[in-house]
Design an enzyme around this catalytic site. Sequence first.
Site, PDB file in Angstrom:
ATOM      1  N   HIS A 368     -21.135  47.826 -19.276  1.00 27.55           N
ATOM      2  CA  HIS A 368     -22.454  47.176 -19.370  1.00 27.55           C
ATOM      3  C   HIS A 368     -22.546  46.285 -20.578  1.00 27.55           C
ATOM      4  O   HIS A 368     -23.058  45.180 -20.510  1.00 27.55           O
ATOM      5  CB  HIS A 368     -23.560  48.210 -19.463  1.00 27.55           C
ATOM      6  CG  HIS A 368     -23.343  49.381 -18.588  1.00 27.55           C
ATOM      7  ND1 HIS A 368     -23.967  50.570 -18.754  1.00 27.55           N
ATOM      8  CD2 HIS A 368     -22.528  49.516 -17.518  1.00 27.55           C
ATOM      9  CE1 HIS A 368     -23.564  51.406 -17.837  1.00 27.55           C
ATOM     10  NE2 HIS A 368     -22.678  50.804 -17.090  1.00 27.55           N
ATOM     11  N   GLU A 610     -20.225  39.564   1.546  1.00 29.60           N
ATOM     12  CA  GLU A 610     -19.194  40.089   0.645  1.00 29.60           C
ATOM     13  C   GLU A 610     -18.183  40.952   1.382  1.00 29.60           C
ATOM     14  O   GLU A 610     -17.154  41.315   0.819  1.00 29.60           O
ATOM     15  CB  GLU A 610     -19.842  40.944  -0.459  1.00 29.60           C
ATOM     16  CG  GLU A 610     -20.866  40.201  -1.277  1.00 29.60           C
ATOM     17  CD  GLU A 610     -21.540  41.085  -2.305  1.00 29.60           C
ATOM     18  OE1 GLU A 610     -21.139  41.024  -3.472  1.00 29.60           O
ATOM     19  OE2 GLU A 610     -22.465  41.831  -1.946  1.00 29.60           O
ATOM     20  N   ASP A 634     -16.431  39.905  -4.466  1.00 28.64           N
ATOM     21  CA  ASP A 634     -16.168  41.040  -3.589  1.00 28.64           C
ATOM     22  C   ASP A 634     -15.488  40.603  -2.298  1.00 28.64           C
ATOM     23  O   ASP A 634     -14.599  41.290  -1.801  1.00 28.64           O
ATOM     24  CB  ASP A 634     -17.468  41.790  -3.284  1.00 28.64           C
ATOM     25  CG  ASP A 634     -17.823  42.754  -4.404  1.00 28.64           C
ATOM     26  OD1 ASP A 634     -16.903  43.442  -4.887  1.00 28.64           O
ATOM     27  OD2 ASP A 634     -18.992  42.803  -4.817  1.00 28.64           O
ATOM     28  N   CYS A 681     -22.080  32.467  -4.923  1.00 19.30           N
ATOM     29  CA  CYS A 681     -22.478  32.833  -6.288  1.00 19.30           C
ATOM     30  C   CYS A 681     -21.420  33.670  -7.020  1.00 19.30           C
ATOM     31  O   CYS A 681     -21.717  34.318  -8.002  1.00 19.30           O
ATOM     32  CB  CYS A 681     -23.808  33.568  -6.275  1.00 19.30           C
ATOM     33  SG  CYS A 681     -23.787  35.072  -5.288  1.00 19.30           S
TER      34      CYS A 681
HETATM   35  C1  PEP Z   1     -19.748  38.842  -5.898  1.00 16.95           C
HETATM   36  O1  PEP Z   1     -19.315  39.892  -5.441  1.00 16.95           O
HETATM   37  O2  PEP Z   1     -19.154  37.746  -5.791  1.00 16.95           O
HETATM   38  C2  PEP Z   1     -21.046  38.804  -6.587  1.00 16.95           C
HETATM   39  C3  PEP Z   1     -21.593  37.673  -6.940  1.00 16.95           C
HETATM   40  O3  PEP Z   1     -21.609  40.003  -6.921  1.00 16.95           O
HETATM   41  P1  PEP Z   1     -21.109  40.929  -8.123  1.00 16.95           P
HETATM   42  O4  PEP Z   1     -20.134  40.143  -8.937  1.00 16.95           O
HETATM   43  O5  PEP Z   1     -22.341  41.302  -8.857  1.00 16.95           O
HETATM   44  O6  PEP Z   1     -20.490  42.063  -7.384  1.00 16.95           O
HETATM   45 MG    MG Z   2     -20.562  41.659  -5.275  1.00 15.90          MG
END
Ligand code: PEP
Ligand code: MG
Length: 756
Positions: A368, A610, A634, A681
């Site tokens: 974190h 994802e 992911d 993203c």
């Molecule tokens: C991802 O999996 O690309 C994503 C944006 O979510 P996180 O990185 O929070 O798992």
């Molecule tokens: Mg993710």
Amino acid sequence: MIRDLAAGPRILLRRLRELTAEPLEPQERLDRIVLQIARNMVAEVCSVYVLRADGVLELYATEGLNKESVHLAQLKMGEGLVGTIAASAQPLNLSDAQSHPAFAYLPETGEELFQSFLGVPILRAGRSLGVLVVQNRAQRHYSDDEVEALETVAMVLAEMVASGELKKLTQPGQELDLTRPVTVTGEAYAEGVGLGYVVLHDPRVVVTNLLNDDVDHEVNRLSEALGSLRIHIDDMLSRREISMEGEHRAVLEAYRMFAHDRGWVRKLEEAIRNGLTAEAAVERVQSETRARMMRLTDPYLRERMHDFDDLANRLLRQLAGFGAHAAADAFPSDAIVIARAMGAAELLDYPRASLRGLVLEEGAVTSHVVIVARAMGIPVVGNAEGVAALTEKGDAVIIDGEDGKVHLRPAQDVQRAYEEKARFRARRQEQFRALRSVEPMTRDGRRISLNMNAGLLVDLPQLTESGAEGIGLFRTELQFMIASTMPKGEEQEAFYRSVIKQAAGRPVTFRTLDIGSDKVVPYFQAAKEENPALGWRAVRLALDRPALLRTQFRALLKASAGVELKVMIPMVTEVEELRQARMLLQKEVQHLSRFGHTLPKKLQYGAMLEVPALMWQLDELMAEADFVSVGSNDLFQFTMAVDRGNAQVAERFDILGRPFLRLLRDIVRAGERNNTPVTLCGEMAGRPLSAMALLGLGFRAVSMSPASIGPIKAMLLGLDVDTLSAAMNDALDRPGQGMPMREMLKRFAETHNIPL
Ligand code: PEP
Ligand code: MG
């Protein structure tokens, strides 16, 4: 032996205290100190060797050996008896020194006359800074009390070396080891370069009052402090919120065991009887423990020694009447905080404006505190083992969040190189800042929406600074991860309200809780899983615990009264999950309107893509969702079956390889077919080359870390995206392998002068 064993060291220490306070030149002071020690210990010789930066132990003062050899007699680390003591950080007590296998004869000193030898390391935080030796002509064995006394006296010398007083005595071109530049290699956790001065997160209590005036009083203080320490540990162990199994408890159990360790307590009391204050006694014993710890190779034992070390720190704080973190004194305006480990909330306690970097001895890139530091734009180096013991508060330090290096007390050329690097970065940032209000339009007139990722209030000012159009991914779990208890509905609502307020009309896409896997929420304990990334997380957990998701939906709806709300669901595997979650959202909407609440002006409901299974439900997905956001971190991990947090495999396959690019292209095409907005993203949106590829595939909206907005905008302004699309489609459709796509993209950028 003539002297009174109990009184001896105390008288000596008192005399040394007077000597250290007198206005003397450093050489004179050292000369008098060795004379005092020799007299008090009825030794014919007393010598001090100090470790230089080049690993040589140099004779700095002597009583009894040839004075001409001071600053001339030298031994390498590990060489001779003195070098052996420094290297092992252990005393040597010999009645016939010359028969010891390590004995090295230094003719200039005239030491052949002396048979008995007692040498102890001069230790500071477990590091050898030098060696203190007494010698006698006749064969004799020094008693344990004498060894103990000499070790105690060595502390005074450690203070002298650490204070920098002896620097004046170094020969031209030489430096003392304590001021030597050291580079520690850790891992790059958050990019950027930080130049500043060391602040120790768990500051060693600096014991200035070494010598006691009243043994009984000090023994009482020690036993009181030990008593409260034990009660404190028992308290922690009996607290409900600590689960009855697991690491945490094991550590506390170990603490309890150590706090009752007779051997430890005996050693502490002995040091007090020898004249030290309770604090100085703890420090002395701790320093020895550290020295041993540094030489252990067994990781389990090292860990246990770490626990011991922590315990000693707690005891020191208790004795010094400190709170948990009393680092507030003179916080430098450019601070690099060094910690063994740290919670995210603790980082937020430091003044952001003065924070230039963070170094952790432990922790993972997904911890974190690292996520928060990255959100704050602070460079982080992690896994930098042993760095805290190598440094003192206020040391100059440079950290490099790109190659994971920590340069302690950097040499001038390193300093200059990094100043140049930092200037270069600042210049580039300046150029990017100048692009802030420039519309993100490709050369051939395609408008691209550049958004930033966020998760905490500290991120919000970056919206204006980066020139992002909005927040494309708001990771709501971060607020949960840094809280010590589950945030209540009202707290969540107030938090989302301030996010929306600070976004000042720019759109924010809130992602519902993505907890589980590496996103650990301390107060939400799930069973240990074999494969947590594939486990009970995100929407799976939310649908099994609908109250959690409903509370969050309600908070988001209330906070968005009268404005648009965009909300999306993480880790969807089947479209049915999206439907079920929407039903919960609908229930909350109905509930609020029944009670006369103002609803959001518009509600947009989206899914994160994802999980590869969605690739064969794209049309159903897009019929159900108002928008789709690709979580490429992911999606890549699950498509290629590579753990995103495992450095050994994470980089094995190329995110710009044909399989993943073809998959992304299919998503874009489904979006066009269904008239559903598609964005991305994940981290790849923030790297110029892969962002260029995304535009070539047809993405027109992306979201990334705020620091990437400038570089991505600079890349796209000169891009002829239709030409790139044609070239990419051609290369992707070609059967067989052909040129690697990454290579093809690089060449395209080169021939078209695209800044990457
Ligand atoms: C991802 O999996 O690309 C994503 C944006 O979510 P996180 O990185 O929070 O798992
Ligand atoms: Mg993710």
